[in-house]
Design a protein around this motif. Structure first.
Motif, PDB file in Angstrom:
ATOM      1  N   GLN A   2       0.252  -1.013  -0.272  1.00 20.55           N
ATOM      2  CA  GLN A   2      -0.621  -0.151   0.117  1.00 20.55           C
ATOM      3  C   GLN A   2       0.614   0.911  -0.203  1.00 20.55           C
ATOM      4  N   GLY A   3       0.329   2.730  -0.598  1.00 21.77           N
ATOM      5  CA  GLY A   3       1.193   3.343  -0.408  1.00 21.77           C
ATOM      6  C   GLY A   3       0.477   4.263   0.569  1.00 21.77           C
ATOM      7  N   GLY A   4       1.464   5.693   0.341  1.00 25.24           N
ATOM      8  CA  GLY A   4       1.273   6.331   1.729  1.00 25.24           C
ATOM      9  C   GLY A   4      -0.020   7.167   1.490  1.00 25.24           C
ATOM     10  N   LEU A   5      -0.361   8.156   2.845  1.00 25.03           N
ATOM     11  CA  LEU A   5      -1.446   8.674   2.795  1.00 25.03           C
ATOM     12  C   LEU A   5      -1.235  10.347   2.514  1.00 25.03           C
TER      13      LEU A   5
ATOM     14  N   LYS B 266      -2.850  26.542   7.323  1.00 25.56           N
ATOM     15  CA  LYS B 266      -2.846  25.132   6.669  1.00 25.56           C
ATOM     16  C   LYS B 266      -1.457  24.675   6.215  1.00 25.56           C
ATOM     17  N   TYR B 267      -1.475  23.783   5.998  1.00 25.37           N
ATOM     18  CA  TYR B 267      -0.237  22.513   5.963  1.00 25.37           C
ATOM     19  C   TYR B 267      -0.822  21.190   5.009  1.00 25.37           C
ATOM     20  N   ALA B 268      -0.677  20.873   4.394  1.00 17.02           N
ATOM     21  CA  ALA B 268      -0.140  19.024   3.587  1.00 17.02           C
ATOM     22  C   ALA B 268       0.776  18.253   4.631  1.00 17.02           C
ATOM     23  N   ILE B 269       0.279  17.181   4.305  1.00 11.52           N
ATOM     24  CA  ILE B 269       1.940  16.341   5.320  1.00 11.52           C
ATOM     25  C   ILE B 269       0.897  14.902   4.428  1.00 11.52           C
ATOM     26  N   TYR B 270       1.795  14.162   4.175  1.00 11.10           N
ATOM     27  CA  TYR B 270       2.047  13.216   3.612  1.00 11.10           C
ATOM     28  C   TYR B 270       2.843  11.774   4.474  1.00 11.10           C
ATOM     29  N   LEU B 271       2.717  10.431   4.712  1.00 10.79           N
ATOM     30  CA  LEU B 271       2.584   9.866   5.275  1.00 10.79           C
ATOM     31  C   LEU B 271       3.250   8.482   4.926  1.00 10.79           C
ATOM     32  N   PRO B 272       4.408   8.487   4.888  1.00  7.41           N
ATOM     33  CA  PRO B 272       4.953   7.200   4.860  1.00  7.41           C
ATOM     34  C   PRO B 272       3.820   5.506   4.664  1.00  7.41           C
ATOM     35  N   PRO B 273       4.361   5.155   3.951  1.00  5.68           N
ATOM     36  CA  PRO B 273       3.663   3.091   3.806  1.00  5.68           C
ATOM     37  C   PRO B 273       3.688   2.622   5.634  1.00  5.68           C
ATOM     38  N   GLY B 274       2.363   2.117   5.680  1.00  8.02           N
ATOM     39  CA  GLY B 274       2.501   1.367   7.436  1.00  8.02           C
ATOM     40  C   GLY B 274       2.698   2.941   8.528  1.00  8.02           C
ATOM     41  N   TYR B 275       2.236   3.619   8.004  1.00  5.50           N
ATOM     42  CA  TYR B 275       2.215   4.539   8.926  1.00  5.50           C
ATOM     43  C   TYR B 275       0.979   4.596   9.927  1.00  5.50           C
TER      44      TYR B 275
END
Length: 292
Positions: A21-24, A41-50
């Motif tokens: 699965q990919g990140g979110l 505001k901010y955007a955030i990427y959480l890695p696969p498996g977070y």
């Protein structure tokens, strides 16, 4: 026995699916800022498996350019696809990527010379603590990196120079490298009435704080050592209108014996260039996170 084997197989398949699965990406999160007196505001990427573990992760602060906002790297930079692929291919560590908004109220990553909008103070005193409190982020310097494009490349340079104790790696892309001539700075800022009522001493101090040469000249011995310990990756396209400032910074870094990787590649001031560079940046900073 067959039932036990079936359970084991299903567990293995579940684990494989989780890893595949990919990140979110969360495109818009907010943090309350007392310094700026508004929600930011901010955007955030959480890695696969977070969400499937209690592991903590290194963090990359990824800054957008002028005219974009916190969604720029998500929409145009394709950060989710690029980060997922870099991690899946094994060239980058799993990391959290934070993309703050610097285009609301006042555009830019620095404190205003008038003292009425202190974005840089917000970044270090409110945003980073919020991220480290809200998400499972490793908080040591060696697990924190910064990168950005154009205006965000300038933010990358000066955040790393102003606070070299905070970052293990810095990767400015097609960067706006700040002020090189005080007369030009005065002319540009003065044309917008930005220097009205401000003393000459304060103008000079502000110029030096946002000049690569000025920061390096006035840096303490300890800060100079820290600046030299940062892993620097500087990249700019050969057709980019900001090439001259990047070249001058490269020359100055060489003169000051600051180790850095300097790359001039085919390309201009475009998302095509920055999308090409993002996996390289992730690979580069991962070497800091992993202590290669």
């Amino acid at each position: 026995m067959k039932r036990l084997l079936t359970i084991v197989v299903l567990m293995c398949l579940a684990g494989a699916m989780a890893n595949a699965q990919g990140g979110l990406v969360y495109e818009t999160k907010t943090v309350k800022s007392e310094i700026l007196k508004m929600d930011r505001k901010y955007a955030i990427y959480l890695p696969p498996g977070y969400n499937e573990s209690d592991q903590s992760y290194p963090v990359l602060y990824l800054l957008h350019g002028s005219g974009d906002d916190h969604t720029g790297w998500v929409q145009f930079g394709q950060v989710q696809h690029i980060a997922d692929k870099a991690i899946a291919d094994g060239i980058a560590s799993r990391m959290i990527i934070v993309m703050p908004d610097a285009n609301t109220g006042v555009r830019g990553y620095f404190n205003a010379i008038q003292g009425n909008f202190d974005y840089e103070d917000f970044f270090f005193k409110e945003l980073i603590p919020h991220i480290e409190k809200t998400y499972r982020v490793r908080t040591d310097r060696r697990y924190r990196a910064i990168s950005g494009l154009s205006m965000g490349g300038g933010g990358t340079i000066f955040y790393a120079l102003h606070r070299p104790d905070m970052f293990a790696a810095a990767a400015p892309l097609s960067a706006s490298t700040g002020n090189w001539d005080i007369a030009q700075f005065k002319e540009r800022a003065g044309s917008n009435n930005g220097l009205t009522g401000i003393s000459e001493q304060k103008i000079e101090a502000y110029f030096n704080r946002h000049s690569v040469a000025g920061v390096l000249k006035n840096a303490s011995e300890e800060d100079t050592k820290l600046i030299k310990s940062i892993r620097w990756y500087v990249s700019c396209g050969d057709d980019d209108f900001l090439y001259e400032g990047n070249s001058l910074m490269h020359i100055l870094f060489r003169q000051k014996e600051i180790p850095h990787e300097y790359r001039v590649k085919d390309g201009g001031h475009t998302w095509t260039y920055w999308r090409m560079e993002l996996p390289i940046v992730m690979e580069f900073i991962s070497k800091s996170f992993n202590q290669f």
